[in-house]
Design an enzyme around this catalytic site. Structure first.
Site, short mmCIF file in Angstrom:
data_model
loop_
_atom_site.label_atom_id
_atom_site.label_comp_id
_atom_site.label_asym_id
_atom_site.label_seq_id
_atom_site.Cartn_x
_atom_site.Cartn_y
_atom_site.Cartn_z
N LYS A 47 0.84 -1.21 0.00
CA LYS A 47 0.00 0.00 0.00
C LYS A 47 0.87 1.26 0.00
CE LYS A 47 -3.80 -2.43 0.42
NZ LYS A 47 -3.53 -3.58 -0.42
N ASP A 48 0.23 2.39 -0.34
CA ASP A 48 0.93 3.67 -0.43
C ASP A 48 1.56 4.06 0.89
OD1 ASP A 48 -1.47 3.62 -2.35
OD2 ASP A 48 -0.26 5.25 -3.17
N LYS A 49 2.61 4.88 0.80
CA LYS A 49 3.25 5.39 2.02
C LYS A 49 2.52 6.62 2.55
CE LYS A 49 7.40 7.34 4.06
NZ LYS A 49 8.83 7.71 3.93
#
Length: 702
Positions: free
Chosen positions: A338-340
């Site tokens: 998942k995105d940071k």
């Protein structure tokens, strides 16, 4: 255009599918502006709002007692006998006649003298397993090998082998394997079908060049015995360089089974000497014992949980969790990265950790931006891709019309853009986060170096600093300038998990080709393969742009399409890939949303048109024309896959929000009196990027 597309990780110059004008705005002003919620295989959102519908798992006292009673009798892992058509070091064999479990230390200074001759006194065990004529032949073969070993002859040894004949009973073969290796440690055995073959052990010869033959023989017997908690010490060695050579040899040849360390030891005269001591590795690493007093055997325990993280990479979060729980990062499994810079919700599974143990760290990980919910016991790990997709809830701030589009109504532009993308979809590019945000070096460049097996270059790229002056970049610059691993490790922040793993390995094995290889191998498989996939993704992005530029939205002869099928879900894409024919092109049998392009690997086919030619030119350009996409030294296997050119957002909805400024602007700036933001939500299939979908909607590089 083509030059821009080839720039590392570039996405802004890639093709657009729709012809609307778009609008401007900024995303990811803060993590709360970008919320990602995983959709599991049952099509349920993995989020806090459904936590109350679950009953958290807890172990009853009776369950804990039953679990703890399931303790293994051996803590050193047992490996099966080799039943394959190749030779291996005997340390992979099991001695099924091991004495009862006990604590024992085998020290070369106290072990009894070993007779170097091949006489009958050394074959007592074998005499009960082999008939006398066969035993005599084996003994004669062993003596000839021992004679060559003593004389230093090397040329003839590799080609020598001796057949004991066929033994149909597996247990009998196991006893013979073990007896031969205990009696003649300089030999190794293997099974071909049911035939036992005996050959010289070349690793025995190699180690004899570093230490005495007496030490080698007893070390190999120590390996074969596999006694729990036993150790083996070589003779005192005052030379640091020589000790280093011994450490490296044992690590290279037997590193999966044993580990070595130098210790200071006082001899009979009170003088301090340094000795190398070997001990068996635990299957799960030394961290296995940490905080496990409640239940000794948790190797088959799997605990699932929902992880909420904020402003953390998935792998960074796993590094923190593994440290708190005392397990390895590779013990965690997840469906997708998942995105940071976001708030994300996803399911994870950790093995060898009980639900009770996981709950104990809740308060500590909250300080690091993580929370865990819905903790429960499960029976197996997660697989990458084991999800239906992700829901994105995004706020785009500071809305403006495109330059030169001053008279347009922003709401009309948003409506036009979202309707176009709903209807026509977007180009299914890999997003910029796939390649990292670095300006000088990006993940795909490291991946290319790994594919070319240039491990030193890959390490240097990993530690190439950006322009910003911060602790991470200072540590990277210092390492490249000095190769002072220990000082660089001290400078590097704890949260840089991958880089710290690499530095620790370099500190042990050296900054050289072998050391760099071992450094890459020291990080979890998911981290190693990430870089290789980044390069493959960059190539796919370029291929998609070339395909659309060359043929547009028309499906042409030689394109690849995925056929719909009623087969089980386990049917691979390779079984359903079809090459479009000339007649199918003329009849317009297929639409663009059915066309796929391959991710490079060893098990894919290329389009049989100009796009296929482009792939082969690209492989030559990158120096991968002879690449097998199997990096055995890093245990990386890249079969490749197929990815649709187009994707469509589902359940797309939006709302324009007014952010009034309480009249702070002058009356002449009434157009700017209220700032506007766009709240937009949609669902994408797994492996699709919200930033790419937004790029198509907005037509604006953010």
């Amino acid at each position: 255009m083509e030059e821009d597309v080839h720039s590392p990780g570039c996405i802004y110059s890639l093709a657009y599918l729709n012809d609307h004008i778009g609008f401007c705005g900024t995303i990811k002003n803060s993590p709360s502006d970008f919320v990602v919620t995983e959709i599991d295989m049952s099509e349920q959102l993995v989020t806090e709002s459904i936590i109350d519908s679950f009953i958290e798992f807890s172990e009853s006292p009776e369950e804990q007692k039953r679990s703890c009673q399931h303790k293994k009798q051996k803590t050193v892992p047992r490996e099966s006998y080799l039943e394959e058509k190749h030779f291996t070091n005997f340390s992979g064999f099991v001695n099924k006649t091991d004495p009862p479990e006990q604590d024992i230390t085998v020290d070369i200074d106290t072990v009894e003298e070993v007779d170097d001759e091949c006489g009958p006194e050394k074959t007592d065990i074998l005499s009960s397993l082999l008939e006398e004529p066969l035993l005599e032949s084996l003994t004669a073969f062993a003596c000839s090998i021992k004679s060559e070993l003593s004389s230093g002859i090397e040329a003839a040894t590799p080609s020598l082998e001796f057949s004991l004949g066929s033994f149909t009973d597996k247990d009998q073969r196991a006893r013979i394997h073990s007896a031969i290796q205990q009696t003649f440690p300089f030999l190794l055995t293997a099974t071909w079908n049911t035939e036992i073959i005996v050959k010289p052990n070349l690793e025995y010869r190699e180690l004899c060049q570093l230490v005495s033959e007496e030490e080698v023989e007893n070390f190999f017997k120590f390996l074969d015995a596999k006694l729990v908690n036993s150790t083996f010490s070589f003779k005192p060695d005052l030379s640091k360089e020589h000790r280093k050579a011994v450490h490296h040899f044992i690590s290279k040849k037997f590193g999966k089974l044993v580990e070595t360390k130098s210790f200071s030891k006082e001899d009979h005269h009170g003088q301090q000497n340094t000795v190398i001591t070997a001990r068996f590795r635990e299957k799960s690493g030394s961290l296995k014992k940490k905080r496990r007093a409640d239940c000794p055997d948790v190797s088959d325990t799997f605990t699932a949980f929902m992880l909420r993280k904020e402003n953390l990479e998935t792998l960074e979060a796993i590094g923190c969790l593994s440290s708190e729980l005392g397990v390895l990062p590779s013990d965690f499994s997840y469906a997708g990265v998942k995105d940071k810079k976001a708030i994300t919700y996803q399911t994870m599974v950790v093995k060898k950790v009980t639900p009770t143990r996981l709950k104990e760290i809740e308060s500590r990980i909250q300080k690091k931006g993580m929370k865990v919910y819905n903790i429960r016991s499960v029976h197996q790990h997660l697989r990458l891709g084991q999800l239906k997709g992700n829901q994105f809830d995004i706020i785009v701030r500071d809305l403006k019309t495109q330059s030169g589009d001053l008279d347009a109504n922003i709401k009309e532009r948003i409506c036009e853009a979202t309707e176009n993308v709903k209807k026509n979809g977007f180009v299914n590019y890999y997003g910029p986060q796939r390649f990292g945000q670095g300006k000088h070096v990006q993940s795909n460049q490291i991946g290319l170096a790994l594919l070319k097996e240039d491990m030193v270059k890959a390490v240097k790229l990993l530690f190439t600093a950006e322009e910003e002056d911060n602790p991470v970049n200072r540590a990277k610059r210092y390492f490249l300038q000095t190769e002072d691993v220990k000082s660089s490790l001290a400078l590097l922040p704890e949260y840089k998990v991958r880089e710290r793993m690499v530095l620790r390995a370099l500190n042990r094995y050296g900054v050289n080709p072998e050391g760099c290889t071992r450094a890459w191998f020291s990080i979890p498989h998911s981290m190693r393969i990430f870089y290789v996939h980044a390069h493959c993704s960059k190539v796919w992005n370029e291929a998609a742009s070339y395909r659309l530029k060359t043929y547009g939205s028309q499906v042409v002869e030689g394109d690849l399409v995925i056929l719909e099928t009623d087969a089980a879900e386990t049917t691979s894409h390779s079984d359903r890939v079809h090459v479009v024919t000339a007649s199918e092109e003329a009849a317009k049998t297929y639409a663009l949303h059915q066309v796929v392009l391959p991710m490079i690997g060893h098990n894919i086919m290329y389009p049989s048109n100009k796009v296929g030619e482009w792939y082969h030119e690209m492989l030559s350009r990158d120096g991968l024309q002879s690449c097998t996409f199997r990096i055995s030294i890093l245990q990386l296997n890249v079969p490749g896959c197929y990815r649709h050119i187009l994707k469509y957002p589902r359940n797309l909805s939006y709302e324009v929000l007014e952010d009034h400024s309480d009249g702070l602007e002058s009356k002449d700036d009434r157009k700017e009196w209220a700032k506007q933001s766009l709240k937009i939500s949609f669902v994408l299939d797994s492996s699709c990027y919200a930033t790419v979908c937004l790029r198509e909607i907005m037509k604006y590089g953010y």
